[in-house]
Design a protein around this motif. Structure first.
Motif, short mmCIF file in Angstrom:
data_model
loop_
_atom_site.label_atom_id
_atom_site.label_comp_id
_atom_site.label_asym_id
_atom_site.label_seq_id
_atom_site.Cartn_x
_atom_site.Cartn_y
_atom_site.Cartn_z
N GLU A 1 0.83 -1.21 0.00
CA GLU A 1 0.00 0.00 0.00
C GLU A 1 0.86 1.26 0.00
OE1 GLU A 1 -3.90 -1.78 2.39
OE2 GLU A 1 -2.43 -0.53 3.42
N SER B 1 2.07 3.93 -9.16
CA SER B 1 1.00 4.36 -10.06
C SER B 1 1.33 5.69 -10.72
CB SER B 1 -0.32 4.48 -9.29
OG SER B 1 -1.36 4.94 -10.13
N PRO C 1 -3.16 9.14 -11.67
CA PRO C 1 -3.05 7.69 -11.41
C PRO C 1 -3.15 6.91 -12.71
CG PRO C 1 -5.23 8.48 -10.82
CD PRO C 1 -4.44 9.70 -11.18
N ASP D 1 -10.49 5.85 -4.99
CA ASP D 1 -10.24 4.41 -4.93
C ASP D 1 -11.53 3.68 -4.55
OD1 ASP D 1 -7.96 2.31 -4.92
OD2 ASP D 1 -9.13 1.86 -3.12
N GLU D 2 -11.64 2.44 -5.00
CA GLU D 2 -12.85 1.66 -4.75
C GLU D 2 -13.14 1.48 -3.27
OE1 GLU D 2 -12.25 -1.96 -6.86
OE2 GLU D 2 -12.73 -1.10 -8.81
N ARG D 3 -12.10 1.54 -2.43
CA ARG D 3 -12.31 1.35 -0.99
C ARG D 3 -13.06 2.51 -0.35
NH1 ARG D 3 -7.39 -1.80 2.01
NH2 ARG D 3 -7.19 -3.50 0.52
N THR E 1 -10.22 4.00 -9.00
CA THR E 1 -8.97 3.25 -9.05
C THR E 1 -9.10 2.03 -8.14
OG1 THR E 1 -7.99 4.49 -7.20
CG2 THR E 1 -7.65 5.36 -9.43
N ARG E 2 -8.14 1.14 -8.23
CA ARG E 2 -8.15 -0.07 -7.41
C ARG E 2 -6.79 -0.26 -6.76
NH1 ARG E 2 -10.21 -5.19 -10.45
NH2 ARG E 2 -12.13 -3.96 -10.23
N LEU F 1 -5.28 1.71 -4.48
CA LEU F 1 -4.52 2.92 -4.16
C LEU F 1 -5.01 3.46 -2.82
CD1 LEU F 1 -4.12 4.92 -7.50
CD2 LEU F 1 -2.51 3.40 -6.35
N VAL F 2 -4.25 3.16 -1.77
CA VAL F 2 -4.58 3.64 -0.44
C VAL F 2 -3.33 4.24 0.18
CG1 VAL F 2 -6.43 1.97 -0.09
CG2 VAL F 2 -4.12 1.38 0.60
N PRO G 1 -8.37 5.42 1.81
CA PRO G 1 -8.40 5.41 0.35
C PRO G 1 -7.89 6.74 -0.20
CG PRO G 1 -10.62 5.69 1.23
CD PRO G 1 -9.73 5.38 2.40
#
Length: 377
Positions: free
Chosen positions: A42, A49, A120, A139-141, A163-164, A166-167, A173
């Motif tokens: 992470e 990215s 990104p 980000d998806e989170r 995005t997926r 990227l935290v 997130p």
């Protein structure tokens, strides 16, 4: 006759329940190892990215991820003119809370200039930022869908891309917005604060401030030489991508890794003690069978092998159960669980070693059993 397999077959229910208990402990230990590796993944996800080869920050600081410092926005043009630099872009980075319908989202907000380094590269849905203001890529989170709106400051932002993976290093997130929007959110004074500053003669100040400038280099350019050129400007410092990655790994994420590593060691120690007690109990339950083997002339190595085999079967079955459990639920963890073949192989070797060592106590007890016990009532 294989006494270990015979004992398991006759007490299959107890063995399976025992394996499940050991599997839960090993599953937690595997999760700690995976989260420890995930912390590093992470921490490095954003830099990878962005594909930045150089980070320019305030002199005496170690980059925007370690310290919240500022440099003037016109530094970007100065960096872009340095020999070897092909493109440069300004970024801002801060932690903020966004108001979504029915909930508050804590995220790390990054501002960048569309068309310049800082965007990104792994957008999984939608698009990147365009020319319009008050757009964001999340980000998806963050739990936002395309078209969802959130409130930051006094303005509403619409989600145009996702995005997926990227935290931030803390697990929040990442959210990307226009640099100008981010500068106003981060550096512009609120009206009451601006009035107080004006009354004191300080003025409101400029919002053309950034946290760092990232640069990409021409093919063949040496990042260390370009960084050294920038360091000659006494008010600036520069880190290569390798230096930034090392800083994130050893400084920003190191404490979390140490804590998780200590917790993993404690769990493995507890697991070893439990396996030792279980194997010892199973060995004592077979006292008469082992005595019978001695009575008919079975050598000590056969008895030791049977105890060791049962210990290894218990450990391997528990490890398999724990591994299956973690892979089934790891996507539900709030942090990334990064378990690759190397981590799994190391943990398997540790479990086998623990089982082999812990079986020594039971082997010693088995070898002390008197053969005459087989003739007792």
């Amino acid at each position: 006759m294989n006494l270990a397999l015979r004992d398991i077959r006759h007490r299959l229910g107890r063995f399976l329940i025992t394996c499940l208990g050991v599997g839960l402990l090993l599953g937690v230990a595997l999760a700690m190892v995976g989260i420890s590796q995930g912390v590093v993944a992470e921490a490095l996800a954003l830099t990878r990215s962005l594909r930045a080869e150089l980070w320019v920050v305030e002199a005496g600081t170690r980059g925007p991820f370690a310290e919240a410092r500022r440099i003037p926005g016109d530094v970007r043009e100065m960096v872009a003119r340095v020999p070897g630099v092909s493109a440069a872009g300004s970024i801002t980075l801060r932690t903020a809370e966004m108001a979504a319908p029915g909930r508050i989202i804590r995220a790390q907000v990054m501002g960048y200039e569309p068309g310049r380094p800082g965007w990104p590269s792994n957008i999984s849905a939608g698009r990147g930022l365009g020319g319009a203001r008050h757009e964001l890529v999340a980000d998806e989170r963050a739990g936002l869908g395309l078209g969802a709106t959130v409130l930051m400051g006094q303005d509403r932002y619409r989600t145009v891309g996702l995005t997926r993976g990227l935290v931030a290093s803390g697990g929040d997130p990442l959210v990307f917005i226009h640099l100008r929007d981010s500068q106003e959110l981060q550096f512009k004074l609120s009206p009451p604060a601006a009035r107080r500053a004006a009354a004191s003669g300080a003025g409101q100040g400029s919002t053309d401030t950034v946290n760092a400038v990232i640069a990409r280099l021409h093919p063949g350019a040496d990042a260390r030489e370009v960084a050294e050129t920038i360091r000659r400007w006494k008010h600036l410092s520069a880190l290569t991508d390798a230096e930034q990655s090392e800083l994130l790994t050893r400084s920003v994420a190191n404490r979390a890794r140490v804590q998780l590593g200590m917790f993993t060691v404690v769990l493995l120690f507890v697991t070893g003690v439990i396996i030792a007690l279980i194997i010892y109990t199973m060995t004592m339950d077979k006292l008469r069978e082992i005595a019978t083997l001695k009575l008919i002339g079975a050598p000590d190595r056969t008895i030791a092998g049977l105890v060791l085999q049962q210990a290894l079967l218990l450990g391997l079955a528990g490890f398999a159960a724990g591994l299956a459990l973690i892979f089934a639920v790891r996507d539900r963890f709030p942090r990334t669980v990064a378990l690759g073949p190397e981590e799994i192989g190391v943990m398997l070797a540790v479990v086998v070693t623990i089982c082999a060592l812990e079986s020594l106590v039971s082997i010693r007890a088995a070898l002390k059993i008197d053969a005459q016990a087989a003739l007792g009532g």
